[in-house]
Design an enzyme around this catalytic site. Structure first.
Site, short mmCIF file in Angstrom:
data_model
loop_
_atom_site.label_atom_id
_atom_site.label_comp_id
_atom_site.label_asym_id
_atom_site.label_seq_id
_atom_site.Cartn_x
_atom_site.Cartn_y
_atom_site.Cartn_z
N GLY A 10 -0.72 3.24 -2.93
CA GLY A 10 0.73 3.08 -2.99
C GLY A 10 1.26 2.48 -4.27
N GLU A 11 2.57 2.60 -4.44
CA GLU A 11 3.32 2.03 -5.56
C GLU A 11 4.10 0.82 -5.04
OE1 GLU A 11 5.18 0.49 -8.21
OE2 GLU A 11 4.03 2.18 -9.03
N LEU A 71 -0.08 1.80 -17.88
CA LEU A 71 0.52 2.53 -19.01
C LEU A 71 -0.20 3.85 -19.26
CD1 LEU A 71 2.89 1.97 -20.91
CD2 LEU A 71 1.26 1.03 -22.55
N HIS A 72 -1.49 3.76 -19.61
CA HIS A 72 -2.40 4.91 -19.73
C HIS A 72 -2.10 5.87 -20.89
CE1 HIS A 72 -3.62 3.22 -16.05
NE2 HIS A 72 -2.80 3.88 -15.27
N ASN A 108 -13.16 6.23 -13.68
CA ASN A 108 -14.15 6.52 -12.64
C ASN A 108 -13.93 7.95 -12.16
OD1 ASN A 108 -14.93 3.72 -12.62
ND2 ASN A 108 -13.07 3.33 -11.46
N CYS A 115 -11.18 1.38 -8.80
CA CYS A 115 -9.80 1.70 -9.16
C CYS A 115 -9.57 3.21 -9.24
CB CYS A 115 -9.51 1.05 -10.51
SG CYS A 115 -7.79 0.85 -10.87
N SER A 155 1.03 -4.63 -9.40
CA SER A 155 0.82 -3.57 -10.38
C SER A 155 1.76 -2.41 -10.11
CB SER A 155 -0.64 -3.10 -10.33
OG SER A 155 -0.86 -2.04 -11.23
N GLU A 165 -6.61 1.71 3.21
CA GLU A 165 -7.84 1.20 2.60
C GLU A 165 -7.61 -0.13 1.93
OE1 GLU A 165 -7.88 4.67 0.41
OE2 GLU A 165 -9.53 5.61 1.47
#
Length: 343
Positions: free
Chosen positions: A160-161, A214-215, A289, A332, A190, A93
């Site tokens: 992905g990372e 971070l979150h 979201n 996101c 990121s 995507e």
């Protein structure tokens, strides 16, 4: 990459020149090929009208490395979410986010994601493989072609990372900068954090924007939200981010998804501020979201403003980023292969 077909996309002008010479053509054909690949975005070598007709016919089946759009959803704000079919049939995507002055592409770096963040739709779908440099660059060219305007910014915030595919991501950054013509400072990488990889990225001395998801400002909650955080304690992550600033001279952006009643409380804002005091950084607050697969809620406006104010009171640079493309399931954390859900 092992098992992936070699393509022309992803090669520098020097590599393309070597390739045309191997085909028995003069060296100047390399620059022509470079221009038609990266500036004109051709999908077949038969489209390159400056090449001899006989040679074009010989090359008609040679792989360039372009994907096919299998689905495109357009949100009311004109954000476009694409499902792209790769050469091996796998689906990724990509999102194109337009404004009057910018066209930003949110690119994937892997097919799926192995990090399994608790609030993220992509992680629920599992992980298949890394993308090649060519497959990353192709996403930008595809969006550029579809919008019929130049891409100005690229963010590695799709599936992905990126730091788990750092070699190909670095190659893609250099191609996007030197060959496609996008400034490094308009590129953002990121990560949720991968041990040793932040410093590895720093030593490449790129001028990209570096963002860390971070979150949470305490280890226990962060492990709940991001299971991979167990192997990368918060103090070590922040220490590596400080070293990143020292090595590159560039600040770190911290992404913080606000989850209603989970990490948006006043004491958590104070905790975050204390972690970042004296840090050359910027905080992006992102209201969550909601997705079907996770039982988290978007915070109300009062909670968002309160959290932002707490950081501002502690002299932390902060902004609120409201995601584009909500109606297209493209915002996101909502990137996933719709085709997989149908199968």
């Amino acid at each position: 990459m092992k098992g992936q077909e070699e393509t022309l996309l992803g090669k520098s002008v020097g590599q393309l020149t070597d390739w045309v010479k191997q085909q028995g053509q003069p060296a100047y054909r390399g620059k022509q090929l470079h221009q038609w690949l990266y500036q004109k975005g051709v999908r077949s070598l038969t489209e390159i009208s400056v090449f001899p007709k006989a040679w074009r016919e010989e090359l008609k089946d040679y792989p360039i490395g372009r994907s096919n759009i299998v689905h495109c959803t357009i949100a009311p704000d004109q954000t476009r979410k694409y499902l792209l079919s790769l050469g091996d049939g796998l689906i990724i995507e990509t999102v194109g986010i337009p404004t009057s002055k910018r066209l930003t592409v949110c690119v994937s770096s892997q097919v799926g994601c192995p990090m399994n963040c608790d609030f993220c739709a992509t992680g629920k779908g599992g992980y298949t493989r890394n993308l090649t440099c060519a497959e990353i660059v192709d996403q930008v060219l595809t969006v550029q072609e579809d919008f019929q305007r130049r891409v100005s910014h690229v963010v590695f915030m799709g599936m992905g990372e990126p730091l788990l595919n750092l070699k190909e991501v670095i190659k893609a950054v250099k191609i996007l900068n030197q060959d496609v013509g996008i400034g490094q400072r308009s590129l953002t990488i990121s990560t949720v954090g991968v041990p040793k990889k932040i410093l590895e990225l720093a030593h490449h001395q790129l001028q990209v924007t570096f963002a860390v998801s971070l979150h949470a400002a305490n280890q226990t909650l962060r492990e709940q939200l991001i299971p991979s955080a167990k192997s990368y304690p918060l103090p070590k992550l922040l220490a590596d981010c400080r070293k990143y600033v020292e090595i590159t001279g560039r600040r770190v952006t911290f992404e913080y998804i606000l989850l209603g009643g989970v990490n948006d409380l006043p004491e958590q804002g104070i905790q975050l501020a204390k972690c970042l005091t004296g840090f050359q950084s910027h905080v992006n607050l992102i209201p969550y979201n909601p997705i079907e697969e996770a039982d988290y809620q978007r915070p109300d406006g009062e909670s968002i403003n309160r959290f932002k104010s707490i950081l501002e009171e502690h002299k932390i640079a902060v902004s609120v980023r409201y995601s584009r493309g909500l109606e297209a399931n493209a915002a996101c954390g909502q990137l996933r292969a719709m085709s997989a859900a149908k199968n």
